[in-house]
Write a protein that holds these residues in place. Sequence first.
Motif, mmCIF file in Angstrom:
data_model
loop_
_atom_site.group_PDB
_atom_site.id
_atom_site.type_symbol
_atom_site.label_atom_id
_atom_site.label_comp_id
_atom_site.label_asym_id
_atom_site.label_seq_id
_atom_site.Cartn_x
_atom_site.Cartn_y
_atom_site.Cartn_z
ATOM 1 N N SER A 51 0.835 -1.205 0.000
ATOM 2 C CA SER A 51 0.000 0.000 0.000
ATOM 3 C C SER A 51 0.864 1.247 0.000
ATOM 4 O O SER A 51 0.412 2.325 -0.366
ATOM 5 C CB SER A 51 -0.909 0.019 1.224
ATOM 6 O OG SER A 51 -0.130 0.219 2.388
ATOM 7 N N GLY A 52 2.104 1.116 0.429
ATOM 8 C CA GLY A 52 2.973 2.284 0.533
ATOM 9 C C GLY A 52 2.856 2.974 1.881
ATOM 10 O O GLY A 52 3.476 4.007 2.104
ATOM 11 N N TYR A 53 2.054 2.411 2.770
ATOM 12 C CA TYR A 53 1.870 3.021 4.089
ATOM 13 C C TYR A 53 2.318 2.065 5.184
ATOM 14 O O TYR A 53 2.150 0.858 5.070
ATOM 15 C CB TYR A 53 0.404 3.398 4.306
ATOM 16 C CG TYR A 53 -0.043 4.481 3.361
ATOM 17 C CD1 TYR A 53 0.252 5.810 3.621
ATOM 18 C CD2 TYR A 53 -0.714 4.158 2.184
ATOM 19 C CE1 TYR A 53 -0.125 6.802 2.744
ATOM 20 C CE2 TYR A 53 -1.097 5.147 1.292
ATOM 21 C CZ TYR A 53 -0.798 6.473 1.583
ATOM 22 O OH TYR A 53 -1.154 7.444 0.705
ATOM 23 N N SER A 54 2.882 2.653 6.233
ATOM 24 C CA SER A 54 3.321 1.832 7.350
ATOM 25 C C SER A 54 2.272 1.885 8.453
ATOM 26 O O SER A 54 1.848 2.967 8.873
ATOM 27 C CB SER A 54 4.680 2.334 7.844
ATOM 28 O OG SER A 54 4.693 2.479 9.241
ATOM 29 N N SER A 55 1.845 0.705 8.914
ATOM 30 C CA SER A 55 0.819 0.659 9.953
ATOM 31 C C SER A 55 1.351 1.277 11.250
ATOM 32 O O SER A 55 0.618 1.933 11.981
ATOM 33 C CB SER A 55 0.354 -0.774 10.184
ATOM 34 O OG SER A 55 1.451 -1.601 10.478
ATOM 35 N N GLU A 56 2.633 1.103 11.527
ATOM 36 C CA GLU A 56 3.226 1.683 12.742
ATOM 37 C C GLU A 56 3.077 3.204 12.728
ATOM 38 O O GLU A 56 2.731 3.809 13.738
ATOM 39 C CB GLU A 56 4.725 1.342 12.861
ATOM 40 C CG GLU A 56 5.026 -0.084 13.284
ATOM 41 C CD GLU A 56 5.133 -1.029 12.094
ATOM 42 O OE1 GLU A 56 4.926 -0.565 10.942
ATOM 43 O OE2 GLU A 56 5.405 -2.218 12.306
ATOM 44 N N SER A 57 3.343 3.810 11.569
ATOM 45 C CA SER A 57 3.269 5.275 11.509
ATOM 46 C C SER A 57 1.836 5.761 11.597
ATOM 47 O O SER A 57 1.558 6.783 12.231
ATOM 48 C CB SER A 57 3.888 5.788 10.209
ATOM 49 O OG SER A 57 5.217 5.367 10.142
ATOM 50 N N ILE A 58 0.910 5.041 10.955
ATOM 51 C CA ILE A 58 -0.501 5.433 11.053
ATOM 52 C C ILE A 58 -0.925 5.383 12.517
ATOM 53 O O ILE A 58 -1.567 6.292 13.038
ATOM 54 C CB ILE A 58 -1.396 4.514 10.181
ATOM 55 C CG1 ILE A 58 -1.053 4.711 8.700
ATOM 56 C CG2 ILE A 58 -2.878 4.801 10.429
ATOM 57 C CD1 ILE A 58 -1.803 3.790 7.750
#
Lengths: 114, 217
Positions: free
Chosen positions: A37-44
């Motif tokens: 997805s290009g997104y990090s769950s940790e950062s979200i």
Amino acid sequence: MHEYSITESIIKILKKELKGKKIDKIVKINIIIGKYSGYSSESIDFYFEILKKGTIFSSAKLNFIIRDIELECPECSNKFTADSVFATCKNCGYDEKFNVISGKELLIESLETE
Amino acid sequence: MKKINVMQDVLSSNEIIALKNHEYFKKNNTIVFNIMSSPGSGKTSVILETIKKLFNYKILVIEGDIAGDIDAKKIEKSGTDVYQINTFDSCHLNASMINTVIQKIKKRYDLILIENVGNLICPVEYNLGEDYKIVILSVPEGHDKPVKYPKIFEKANLLLINKIDLMDFSDFDFKKLNETLKKLNKNLQPVKISCKKSLGIEEWINWIKEKISLLPG
Ligand SMILES: Nc1nc2c(ncn2[C@@H]2O[C@H](COP(=O)(O)OP(=O)(O)OP(=O)(O)O)[C@@H](O)[C@H]2O)c(=O)[nH]1
Ligand SMILES: [Mg+2]
Ligand SMILES: [Zn+2]
């Protein structure tokens, strides 16, 4: 910073979704996130903990449902899961561009109240 | 416990505005390029070269930066219309920022060149309503960037390799680059340019002109 605005969007979408509805305490938000997805769950998660303060989500936790990257070989139609889009087809040896069937998604699946 | 189903695509809110922007551009017969790269690869330099060569066209430049208006000032000097967007805490332009500019536009343009925020990661997730995505990779960054930041190269319509005047001081390997691109985006043919030495600019300009010629009317 990348995930900051996406976390804002998540909160915005949910607020819209819940507008006018009578809601008890929200305890969990289920998010489907693809490995490509290009997104990090940790950062979200990090930004959510900051942005949720003072909102109806202040007691909510994010729960991530991780989707694997699923590829399809354009040569032999072999489908398989992989760690990245740079892969080799075990069936026919093809190693160029694959069709990504899933793994790119970022969806809000559901909410759970107490 | 009660479960409420939502099933919403998080990126869809941007997508809806991007479509609106695209409709506006189409209605006005304006062609729009979204130019993306790491900081310093040469987005502003490419835009300056482009407006020099396309002086016959009505051009608008939209500059996206976290802060400041250094790049907008450079464009302004050339006499071209320019809007500066400051994104503050955001590392990319989004469709709604471009929509705000659309509200302010007073005339029709043949083409709009958008310089996105210098970043190889986030801008690609946000369609702006553009017709084409241009990615610039510069020689000093190395040929391995598409391995590390695949998405932007996957979505690009054109790849410019800038600063080829620095090839002698670099181990940049075009063969390795092409091998990676084959796995990401088979249609991507890198165009080699140098803004400093005015090399390869003609090929890039021809590509743009070809895209303009595809417009109806
Ligand atoms: N050697 C060489 N330098 C170049 C070339 N093109 C641009 N530069 C230099 O690279 C630096 C960055 O160029 P810009 O055009 O400002 O890059 P940018 O992508 O707009 O940078 P940001 O807006 O900060 O992300 C400047 O010092 C340019 O003079 C080139 O072809 N060769
Ligand atoms: Mg610039
Ligand atoms: Zn195969």
